[in-house]
Design an enzyme around this catalytic site. Structure first.
Site, PDB file in Angstrom:
ATOM      1  N   ARG A  57       0.802  -1.191   0.000  1.00  0.00           N
ATOM      2  CA  ARG A  57       0.000   0.000   0.000  1.00  0.00           C
ATOM      3  C   ARG A  57       0.851   1.264   0.000  1.00  0.00           C
ATOM      4  O   ARG A  57       0.382   2.350  -0.283  1.00  0.00           O
ATOM      5  CB  ARG A  57      -0.893  -0.022   1.251  1.00  0.00           C
ATOM      6  CG  ARG A  57      -1.948  -1.147   1.200  1.00  0.00           C
ATOM      7  CD  ARG A  57      -2.763  -1.209   2.482  1.00  0.00           C
ATOM      8  NE  ARG A  57      -1.976  -1.854   3.498  1.00  0.00           N
ATOM      9  CZ  ARG A  57      -2.278  -3.078   4.005  1.00  0.00           C
ATOM     10  NH1 ARG A  57      -3.321  -3.728   3.614  1.00  0.00           N
ATOM     11  NH2 ARG A  57      -1.524  -3.625   4.931  1.00  0.00           N
ATOM     12  N   GLU A 114       7.271   2.108  -6.347  1.00  0.00           N
ATOM     13  CA  GLU A 114       7.402   1.602  -4.980  1.00  0.00           C
ATOM     14  C   GLU A 114       7.748   2.754  -4.038  1.00  0.00           C
ATOM     15  O   GLU A 114       8.393   3.728  -4.451  1.00  0.00           O
ATOM     16  CB  GLU A 114       8.483   0.506  -4.990  1.00  0.00           C
ATOM     17  CG  GLU A 114       8.903  -0.059  -3.660  1.00  0.00           C
ATOM     18  CD  GLU A 114       7.828  -0.800  -2.905  1.00  0.00           C
ATOM     19  OE1 GLU A 114       6.746  -0.212  -2.694  1.00  0.00           O
ATOM     20  OE2 GLU A 114       8.078  -1.943  -2.468  1.00  0.00           O
ATOM     21  N   ASP A 118      14.350  -1.064   0.724  1.00  0.00           N
ATOM     22  CA  ASP A 118      15.041  -1.251   2.000  1.00  0.00           C
ATOM     23  C   ASP A 118      16.032  -2.412   1.821  1.00  0.00           C
ATOM     24  O   ASP A 118      17.094  -2.213   1.240  1.00  0.00           O
ATOM     25  CB  ASP A 118      13.961  -1.522   3.048  1.00  0.00           C
ATOM     26  CG  ASP A 118      14.443  -1.450   4.472  1.00  0.00           C
ATOM     27  OD1 ASP A 118      15.263  -0.588   4.777  1.00  0.00           O
ATOM     28  OD2 ASP A 118      13.984  -2.261   5.306  1.00  0.00           O
ATOM     29  N   THR A 122      11.617  -7.357  -1.431  1.00  0.00           N
ATOM     30  CA  THR A 122      10.266  -7.226  -1.978  1.00  0.00           C
ATOM     31  C   THR A 122      10.316  -6.958  -3.479  1.00  0.00           C
ATOM     32  O   THR A 122       9.704  -7.685  -4.277  1.00  0.00           O
ATOM     33  CB  THR A 122       9.511  -6.072  -1.272  1.00  0.00           C
ATOM     34  OG1 THR A 122       9.518  -6.320   0.129  1.00  0.00           O
ATOM     35  CG2 THR A 122       8.079  -5.966  -1.770  1.00  0.00           C
ATOM     36  N   LYS A 146      17.077   3.287   0.815  1.00  0.00           N
ATOM     37  CA  LYS A 146      17.890   3.193   2.034  1.00  0.00           C
ATOM     38  C   LYS A 146      19.038   2.240   1.728  1.00  0.00           C
ATOM     39  O   LYS A 146      18.997   1.068   2.102  1.00  0.00           O
ATOM     40  CB  LYS A 146      17.028   2.548   3.140  1.00  0.00           C
ATOM     41  CG  LYS A 146      16.583   3.439   4.258  1.00  0.00           C
ATOM     42  CD  LYS A 146      15.970   2.560   5.345  1.00  0.00           C
ATOM     43  CE  LYS A 146      14.714   3.157   5.888  1.00  0.00           C
ATOM     44  NZ  LYS A 146      14.078   2.309   6.920  1.00  0.00           N
ATOM     45  N   ASP A 174       3.850   3.720   6.317  1.00  0.00           N
ATOM     46  CA  ASP A 174       3.106   3.593   7.568  1.00  0.00           C
ATOM     47  C   ASP A 174       3.982   3.292   8.767  1.00  0.00           C
ATOM     48  O   ASP A 174       5.108   2.799   8.652  1.00  0.00           O
ATOM     49  CB  ASP A 174       2.076   2.473   7.454  1.00  0.00           C
ATOM     50  CG  ASP A 174       2.743   1.106   7.361  1.00  0.00           C
ATOM     51  OD1 ASP A 174       3.582   0.922   6.455  1.00  0.00           O
ATOM     52  OD2 ASP A 174       2.448   0.234   8.202  1.00  0.00           O
ATOM     53  N   ARG A 180      -0.175   7.029   7.183  1.00  0.00           N
ATOM     54  CA  ARG A 180       0.155   7.023   5.749  1.00  0.00           C
ATOM     55  C   ARG A 180      -0.256   8.338   5.088  1.00  0.00           C
ATOM     56  O   ARG A 180       0.214   8.691   4.020  1.00  0.00           O
ATOM     57  CB  ARG A 180      -0.589   5.883   5.030  1.00  0.00           C
ATOM     58  CG  ARG A 180      -0.124   4.487   5.385  1.00  0.00           C
ATOM     59  CD  ARG A 180      -0.772   3.486   4.436  1.00  0.00           C
ATOM     60  NE  ARG A 180      -0.640   2.113   4.874  1.00  0.00           N
ATOM     61  CZ  ARG A 180       0.399   1.326   4.596  1.00  0.00           C
ATOM     62  NH1 ARG A 180       1.411   1.786   3.907  1.00  0.00           N
ATOM     63  NH2 ARG A 180       0.422   0.079   5.023  1.00  0.00           N
TER      64      ARG A 180
HETATM   65  P1  IMP Z   1      12.357  -4.476   1.492  1.00  0.00           P
HETATM   66  O1  IMP Z   1      11.812  -5.756   0.960  1.00  0.00           O
HETATM   67  O2  IMP Z   1      13.196  -4.679   2.728  1.00  0.00           O
HETATM   68  O3  IMP Z   1      13.066  -3.638   0.465  1.00  0.00           O
HETATM   69  O4  IMP Z   1      11.110  -3.708   2.055  1.00  0.00           O
HETATM   70  C1  IMP Z   1      10.450  -2.753   1.395  1.00  0.00           C
HETATM   71  C2  IMP Z   1       9.160  -2.459   2.127  1.00  0.00           C
HETATM   72  O5  IMP Z   1       9.355  -2.324   3.536  1.00  0.00           O
HETATM   73  C3  IMP Z   1       8.617  -1.156   1.659  1.00  0.00           C
HETATM   74  O6  IMP Z   1       7.752  -1.339   0.572  1.00  0.00           O
HETATM   75  C4  IMP Z   1       7.916  -0.609   2.892  1.00  0.00           C
HETATM   76  O7  IMP Z   1       6.577  -1.052   2.893  1.00  0.00           O
HETATM   77  C5  IMP Z   1       8.629  -1.229   4.063  1.00  0.00           C
HETATM   78  N1  IMP Z   1       9.581  -0.301   4.699  1.00  0.00           N
HETATM   79  C6  IMP Z   1      10.918  -0.344   4.668  1.00  0.00           C
HETATM   80  N2  IMP Z   1      11.469   0.655   5.350  1.00  0.00           N
HETATM   81  C7  IMP Z   1      10.441   1.391   5.817  1.00  0.00           C
HETATM   82  C8  IMP Z   1      10.374   2.599   6.607  1.00  0.00           C
HETATM   83  O8  IMP Z   1      11.375   3.234   7.020  1.00  0.00           O
HETATM   84  N3  IMP Z   1       9.114   3.051   6.895  1.00  0.00           N
HETATM   85  C9  IMP Z   1       7.988   2.410   6.467  1.00  0.00           C
HETATM   86  N4  IMP Z   1       8.017   1.291   5.724  1.00  0.00           N
HETATM   87  C10 IMP Z   1       9.227   0.781   5.408  1.00  0.00           C
HETATM   88 MG    MG Z   2       5.632  -0.930   0.515  1.00  0.00          MG
END
Ligand code: IMP
Ligand code: MG
Length: 193
Positions: A57, A114, A118, A122, A146, A174, A180
């Site tokens: 979302r 997106e 992070d 995902t 990040k 969120d 959000r």
């Molecule tokens: P990844 O799979 O670790 O890259 O995660 C990505 C997802 O984690 C993003 O789509 C966000 O929904 C969530 N996410 C990562 N860091 C944050 C943050 O600092 N605040 C809020 N959501 C985050």
């Molecule tokens: Mg997300």
């Protein structure tokens, strides 16, 4: 870290200011950067009809603001991916597609929209899945990056802002499903991260 009940109470009685350490990216900075990205995307996809795929979302506010500034004709569709347990703030386990596209992406120019990259797991999962459906092209547009937290390489073609390793909220992102709606990106106070 606050429990859901505590967070609900804060949301209703104190509001986001109780949790905000500082505004990281202001509404005006977001507006300007999103418009720049839309301009670049409109230029790059000129003559085509890209399919913007928003990852729900968190990507929703970014998508709608981006769309308002796009001059290239485009379609939109949505996917949802879950990799976070309820309340958890770290990636755990294999991402799972909880909502798939309604659009056939074969021979389409697909642009994933997106909120934040992070660990990268995902978007990596989504990229691998969509690649098997043979799109004409497949790129990533992320509002935030990040890099300090990256575990898998993710090619980001369009990026809004690189940010430090701090938990952020607002503008689609969120804090356990709250806040959000904030029009800016804020850093959560250390004691709540
Ligand atoms: P990844 O799979 O670790 O890259 O995660 C990505 C997802 O984690 C993003 O789509 C966000 O929904 C969530 N996410 C990562 N860091 C944050 C943050 O600092 N605040 C809020 N959501 C985050
Ligand atoms: Mg997300």
């Amino acid at each position: 870290m606050l429990s859901h009940a505590q967070l609900d109470a804060v949301a209703h009685h104190q509001g986001y200011t109780a949790l905000l350490e500082r505004v990281l990216i202001s509404e005006e900075q977001l507006r300007q950067r999103v418009a720049e990205l839309a301009e670049q995307i409109s230029r790059d996809y000129a003559g085509r009809t890209p399919l913007l795929v928003c990852i729900l979302r968190g990507g929703v506010m970014f998508l709608t603001d981006l769309m308002k500034h796009l001059t290239v004709p485009h379609h939109v569709d949505f996917m949802a991916v879950s990799s976070y347990g309820v309340g958890a703030r770290a990636t755990r386990g294999q991402p799972r597609i909880t909502l798939d596209l309604n659009t056939d992406v074969r021979d389409r120019h697909v642009l994933l929209v997106e909120d934040i990259i992070d660990s990268g797991h995902t978007i990596d999962h989504v990229l691998r899945l969509l690649q098997t459906r043979e799109p004409a092209s497949l790129r990533v547009c992320a509002l935030l990056d990040k890099p300090a937290r990256r575990e898998v390489y993710v090619p980001i073609t369009y990026l809004g802002f690189e940010i430090p390793d701090e938990f952020v909220f607002g503008y689609g992102l969120d804090l356990d499903e709250y806040f959000r709606n904030l029009p800016f990106i804020g850093v959560v106070k250390k004691e709540y991260q």
